[in-house]
Design a protein around this motif. Structure first.
Motif, PDB file in Angstrom:
ATOM      1  N   PRO A  50       0.813  -1.218   0.000  1.00 31.90           N
ATOM      2  CA  PRO A  50       0.000   0.000   0.000  1.00 31.90           C
ATOM      3  C   PRO A  50       0.851   1.275   0.000  1.00 31.90           C
ATOM      4  N   LEU A  51       0.486   2.220  -0.840  1.00 32.19           N
ATOM      5  CA  LEU A  51       1.193   3.505  -0.923  1.00 32.19           C
ATOM      6  C   LEU A  51       0.598   4.465   0.092  1.00 32.19           C
ATOM      7  N   VAL A  52       0.896   4.174   1.353  1.00 36.93           N
ATOM      8  CA  VAL A  52       0.430   4.992   2.469  1.00 36.93           C
ATOM      9  C   VAL A  52       1.612   5.240   3.398  1.00 36.93           C
ATOM     10  N   LYS A  53       1.431   6.170   4.324  1.00 33.64           N
ATOM     11  CA  LYS A  53       2.514   6.526   5.245  1.00 33.64           C
ATOM     12  C   LYS A  53       2.978   5.337   6.075  1.00 33.64           C
ATOM     13  N   GLU A  54       2.070   4.485   6.483  1.00 35.98           N
ATOM     14  CA  GLU A  54       2.390   3.332   7.331  1.00 35.98           C
ATOM     15  C   GLU A  54       1.868   2.047   6.671  1.00 35.98           C
ATOM     16  N   PRO A  55       2.594   1.532   5.672  1.00 32.70           N
ATOM     17  CA  PRO A  55       2.083   0.369   4.917  1.00 32.70           C
ATOM     18  C   PRO A  55       1.906  -0.895   5.760  1.00 32.70           C
ATOM     19  N   TYR A  56       2.784  -1.115   6.735  1.00 33.55           N
ATOM     20  CA  TYR A  56       2.643  -2.321   7.561  1.00 33.55           C
ATOM     21  C   TYR A  56       1.432  -2.219   8.485  1.00 33.55           C
ATOM     22  N   LYS A  57       1.093  -1.009   8.888  1.00 34.52           N
ATOM     23  CA  LYS A  57      -0.110  -0.799   9.704  1.00 34.52           C
ATOM     24  C   LYS A  57      -1.355  -1.108   8.869  1.00 34.52           C
ATOM     25  N   LYS A  58      -1.330  -0.668   7.613  1.00 35.84           N
ATOM     26  CA  LYS A  58      -2.458  -0.935   6.694  1.00 35.84           C
ATOM     27  C   LYS A  58      -2.600  -2.443   6.468  1.00 35.84           C
ATOM     28  N   ILE A  59      -1.480  -3.129   6.252  1.00 33.08           N
ATOM     29  CA  ILE A  59      -1.518  -4.585   6.079  1.00 33.08           C
ATOM     30  C   ILE A  59      -2.060  -5.236   7.348  1.00 33.08           C
ATOM     31  N   ALA A  60      -1.625  -4.766   8.498  1.00 32.83           N
ATOM     32  CA  ALA A  60      -2.099  -5.316   9.772  1.00 32.83           C
ATOM     33  C   ALA A  60      -3.611  -5.185   9.893  1.00 32.83           C
TER      34      ALA A  60
END
Length: 155
Positions: A18-28
């Motif tokens: 994901p092209l977001v500031k916190e990609p691992y948070k989005k995946i989580a």
């Protein structure tokens, strides 16, 4: 070998991150666990030798770098490491690999340079050649981009 959460994380990391500031948070959030749990799982997969790296693909032509020069160099074997370190100081160099030589192909160091024109690339190549004091090289320009994808797992 893998539980369902590991499979989901591997699947997500083998696709577009994901092209977001916190990609691992989005995946989580998508997986239903915390960001720390995702990062811990990624670390565990690396420690187990299952995941080597997480990388990104730059679509250099879309980013404005229309010219791609693969420069192949003949470097004395005892100077490979030192030369590669010097070459890698140039921000225009995105890849630097040592490769075996063959009869009729003496080039043992490959570098990739991206630029907005052949003149730009040639200027950078000249600066590198001067810096490493090597004039035995060839420049191979990309004619067409044929592949830009990663292996997908657990889709």
């Amino acid at each position: 070998m893998f539980n369902s959460i590991e499979k989901t994380i591997i699947s997500k990391l083998s696709g577009d991150i994901p092209l977001v500031k916190e990609p691992y948070k989005k995946i989580a959030e998508e997986v239903g666990i915390t960001e720390k749990e995702v990062l811990d799982k990624v670390k565990d997969l690396q420690d187990r030798g299952i995941l080597r790296r997480v990388g990104g693909i730059l679509y250099h032509r879309q980013a404005g770098f229309k010219y791609n020069a693969m420069v192949v160099w003949v470097i004395p074997k005892n100077k490979i490491e030192e030369t590669a370190k010097t070459i890698c100081l140039f921000k225009e160099v995105t890849h630097c690999y040592q490769r075996p030589t063959f009869d009729g192909w003496p080039y043992n160091l490959f570098t990739m340079i991206h630029g907005e024109s052949t003149d730009y690339c040639e200027n950078v190549i000249g600066q590198i050649a001067k810096s490493i004091k090597i004039q035995d090289y060839k420049v191979l320009y990309s004619l067409k981009e044929l592949k830009k994808s990663s292996k997908r797992y657990f889709d």
